[in-house]
Write an enzyme that holds these catalytic residues in place. Structure first.
Site, PDB file in Angstrom:
ATOM      1  N   GLY A  31       0.757  -1.302   0.001  1.00 38.41           N
ATOM      2  CA  GLY A  31       0.120  -0.068  -0.038  1.00 38.41           C
ATOM      3  C   GLY A  31       0.766   1.174  -0.026  1.00 38.41           C
ATOM      4  O   GLY A  31       2.186   1.178   0.170  1.00 38.41           O
ATOM      5  N   ASP A  34       2.161   5.379   4.624  1.00 36.41           N
ATOM      6  CA  ASP A  34       1.440   6.130   5.697  1.00 36.41           C
ATOM      7  C   ASP A  34       0.014   5.686   5.385  1.00 36.41           C
ATOM      8  O   ASP A  34      -0.967   6.239   5.947  1.00 36.41           O
ATOM      9  CB  ASP A  34       1.361   7.682   5.424  1.00 36.41           C
ATOM     10  N   GLY A  36      -0.974   2.789   6.650  1.00 41.92           N
ATOM     11  CA  GLY A  36      -1.213   1.951   7.787  1.00 41.92           C
ATOM     12  C   GLY A  36      -0.724   0.472   7.600  1.00 41.92           C
ATOM     13  O   GLY A  36      -1.438  -0.207   8.362  1.00 41.92           O
ATOM     14  N   LYS A  37       0.021   0.229   6.798  1.00 41.54           N
ATOM     15  CA  LYS A  37       0.371  -1.445   6.659  1.00 41.54           C
ATOM     16  C   LYS A  37       1.033  -1.776   7.980  1.00 41.54           C
ATOM     17  O   LYS A  37       0.523  -2.799   8.387  1.00 41.54           O
ATOM     18  CB  LYS A  37       1.326  -1.446   5.489  1.00 41.54           C
ATOM     19  N   SER A  38       2.050  -1.083   8.375  1.00 43.17           N
ATOM     20  CA  SER A  38       2.526  -1.925   9.719  1.00 43.17           C
ATOM     21  C   SER A  38       1.582  -1.706  10.653  1.00 43.17           C
ATOM     22  O   SER A  38       1.848  -2.488  11.690  1.00 43.17           O
ATOM     23  CB  SER A  38       3.719  -0.883   9.693  1.00 43.17           C
ATOM     24  N   PRO A 109       7.689  -2.472   1.268  1.00 42.87           N
ATOM     25  CA  PRO A 109       7.487  -1.118   1.257  1.00 42.87           C
ATOM     26  C   PRO A 109       6.456  -0.439   0.369  1.00 42.87           C
ATOM     27  O   PRO A 109       6.118  -0.900  -0.533  1.00 42.87           O
ATOM     28  CB  PRO A 109       9.139  -0.645   0.927  1.00 42.87           C
ATOM     29  N   GLY A 110       6.194   0.606   0.751  1.00 39.73           N
ATOM     30  CA  GLY A 110       5.025   1.345   0.033  1.00 39.73           C
ATOM     31  C   GLY A 110       5.557   2.699  -0.815  1.00 39.73           C
ATOM     32  O   GLY A 110       5.104   3.143  -1.636  1.00 39.73           O
ATOM     33  N   SER A 541      36.511  -5.932 -29.675  1.00 38.58           N
ATOM     34  CA  SER A 541      35.528  -5.900 -28.500  1.00 38.58           C
ATOM     35  C   SER A 541      34.960  -4.718 -27.943  1.00 38.58           C
ATOM     36  O   SER A 541      35.402  -4.583 -26.532  1.00 38.58           O
ATOM     37  CB  SER A 541      35.976  -7.238 -27.519  1.00 38.58           C
TER      38      SER A 541
END
Length: 642
Positions: A31, A34, A36-38, A109-110, A541
């Site tokens: 997501g 900020d 609110g995943k964690s 991570p979001g 090369s």
């Protein structure tokens, strides 16, 4: 960072891969920053009784000492960097249990800058929880995350609308977000398994339906997790053992790697792809037990010995003969692009499937869009944080599977100039390639390397002379060849132009053909070096990546010498390095290649022929070969007396 938390009381003994009768589901939570995943993850651990005893109290005490209000997200923000910046920058794996599932939750991570890490987390998942802030609503980053889940083949997605307390638990606001994002997912072919209103901070909708969301009749987050289906067990898929390394112990040659899917045991008939070599597994080795009995399954790192001598190298894939992967030089992939420079048709890339890598060319681009746009417009190139479907032509064959057949081997990574530039899924491989391997058995030389070195007084090596056209590569190569031969050695000259007139006569001068030209030179030179000869390659090369690929082929046998003659001197020579009035063709060659020449960054030796005699330069090369263990001391002593 892995965080393995103490689960609830142990389950009864079972035969499932996770050691219980309950299925295990890997879920990624994604997501916008900020949203609110964690906080949700911390609350889930609390609600399911999965926190170690005293953990919550300890963090509350730490927060009090810092003068901060306690946040559920502190349970995950274990890195000091994350606490300082207030954002999650790594993927965290947490194990906990619901009523019927063992959950491995991957917090990704979001923040836009950490999309690479998010892809790493999502690529391991069977399902996903995508979180949206009820006040902010659907953001571009939210749509990108939805597209990334689609890109990585995640079909089970539960959508969580968090922070409903900030919109007074408005049913109308929830419905608007639900309708908008569900429509976005359905365009991608994904139907959300649930859309759930919650307040992660207060617990509404996480494990129980509270009065504040009384208008909602769907599942809670915990119930939604319980309904997600685990992926098909990896052991039920076809055997795939990518080769990581080959070790020599006493009289055993052990091929080592991790079983990504399927299983194997001694006696199985296997095929080594992409070469199509067939053998039987003689023994299965593992430390500290060696050998080990019984069938070994997915996730186990093993070593195997074969019943016949075959050349096997890192990146090969071992499979059962009846269910081998497809060998191909052409594939189609859906990718997410992470490089600042757009990916366009004709671009040269390095492609990796597991440990196997190959130079490749983008031959077509379709459906190149910005996943953050609701009404996507297709482009002819894939920009930063955009996605697209591409057709890729490979310089070397690889063995792979479409991700729908095997998610462990159907993913790829793209590298540009030493940097990860994108990743995605293999959609299909060229149907024209053979699916059934051919039993090709290379014949080893009757002579051992030590027999050759005893006669020649040197070890095998690839001496690669690179530099601008007319820098003096061929002149020095011929002088070195004569010197080594006079001293009793076995040098063999491989001049780039000479091979262009024969072995590589079918190649043009496009970037892809130049890469293939260098690959063939490196393969021939390495074969000679492995048989005790000193292969002296004289080739412009110009591409640094091509020379790096040659070094990977030759491995420890490779010695790079940069003939660093200035451009103005080269322009006054003919194509083979002699001081003459340059022909028009030589100037054209210099202009076409010289402008694109990429100087070596870590050559074993650098020589400027404008200020050195041929004899002096040859002496210096010989000293380097002696100091690096190619020439024996006796050879160097003999050379000093000539």
């Amino acid at each position: 960072m892995n965080m393995i938390l103490n689960p609830a009381p142990s389950a009864p003994p079972t035969s499932m891969p996770n050691g219980t009768t309950r299925p295990q589901v890997r879920i990624v939570i994604v997501g916008h920053v900020d949203h609110g995943k964690s906080t949700l993850v911390g609350r889930l651990l609390h609600e399911t009784g999965s926190l170690p005893e005293g953990k919550l109290e300890m963090l509350q005490a730490v927060s009090a000492r810092r003068g901060m209000a306690f946040e559920w997200s502190f349970l995950l923000d274990a890195l000091q960097t994350e606490r300082d910046q207030g954002i999650t920058i790594d993927t965290t794996q947490i194990r906990f249990r619901t009523n019927s599932r063992d959950i491995v939750l991957i917090d990704a991570p979001g923040h836009a800058e950490f999309l690479r890490n998010m892809i790493t987390g999502a690529s391991q998942a069977d399902g996903a929880v995508l979180i949206i802030d009820a006040l902010e609503g659907v953001r571009d980053q939210t749509r990108r995350h939805g597209y990334l889940l689609h890109l990585l083949g995640v079909k089970q997605v539960a959508v969580v609308v968090n922070k409903m307390d900030r919109v007074d638990f408005s049913a109308e606001r929830f419905k608007a977000i639900s309708d908008e994002f569900s429509a976005h997912l359905q365009v991608l072919g994904v139907t959300p398994t649930a859309v759930i209103p919650i307040s992660a901070r207060d617990g509404d909708g996480v494990a129980a339906r509270t009065d504040r969301i009384g208008w909602y009749a769907g599942p809670t987050v915990v119930e939604a997790l319980d309904r997600l289906e685990p992926a098909r067990p990896l052991e039920a898929l076809a055997l795939r053992l990518p080769v990581q390394a080959i070790y020599k112990f006493d009289d055993r040659r052990i091929v080592a790697g991790r079983i990504e899917s399927g299983s194997l045991s001694a006696g199985d008939e296997i095929v080594i792809m992409p070469a199509g070599k067939i053998a039987r597994i003689k023994t299965v080795e593992s430390w500290p037990e060696t050998p080990i009995a019984g069938r070994q399954g997915a996730g186990r790192s093993v070593g195997i010995t074969l019943d016949r001598e075959l050349f096997v190298e890192r990146g090969d894939t071992i499979a059962h003969t009846a269910t081998g992967p497809r060998e191909t030089r052409r594939l189609r992939a859906r990718i997410f692009w992470l490089h600042d420079k757009e990916l366009a048709k004709g671009d040269q890339i390095l492609l990796r499937c597991g440990p196997k890598e190959s130079r490749a060319t983008v031959v077509a681009i379709e459906k190149a869009v910005d996943p953050g746009e609701l009404a996507s417009v297709e482009n002819k190139a894939i920009g930063l944080n955009h996605v697209g479907e591409i057709d890729i032509s490979l310089s070397n064959p690889i063995a792979t599977d479409p991700y729908t057949e095997n998610p462990r081997t159907g993913r790829l990574v793209i590298e540009v100039a030493g940097r990860i530039a994108g990743g995605g899924l293999v959609l299909s491989v060229d149907a024209g390639q053979r699916a059934v391997p051919v039993d090709i058995v290379p014949v080893e030389s009757a002579l051992r390397p030590d027999e050759r070195s005893a006669r020649y007084r040197h070890n095998g090596a690839v001496v690669w002379l690179t530099g601008l056209p007319a820098a003096g590569k061929s002149t020095l190569a011929k002088a070195l060849e004569r010197r080594l031969f006079t001293n009793g050695g076995s040098p063999i000259l491989l001049d780039g132009d000479t091979l262009r007139a024969g072995l590589n006569g079918d190649l043009g001068f496009s970037a892809a053909d130049r890469s293939e030209n260098i690959r063939r030179l490196a393969e021939v030179a390495t074969h000679l070096a492995r048989n005790g000869h000193i292969a002296i390659v004289a080739a412009v090369s110009p591409a640094r990546e091509d020379r790096a690929a040659a070094r990977r082929i030759a491995d420890t046998l490779f010695r790079e010498i940069h003939i660093a003659t200035p451009a103005e001197v080269c322009e006054g020579r003919d194509p083979k390095g002699h001081y003459k009035k340059a022909r028009a063709g030589a100037l054209a060659s210099f202009t076409g290649i010289g402008n694109d020449y990429q100087r070596p960054e870590a050559a074993e030796l650098t020589i400027d022929t404008s200020s050195r005699t041929v004899a002096d330069a040859t002496d210096e090369i010989e000293r380097m070969l002696q100091q690096s263990g190619v020439l024996f001391d006796e050879v160097a002593d003999l050379a000093a007396n000539i």
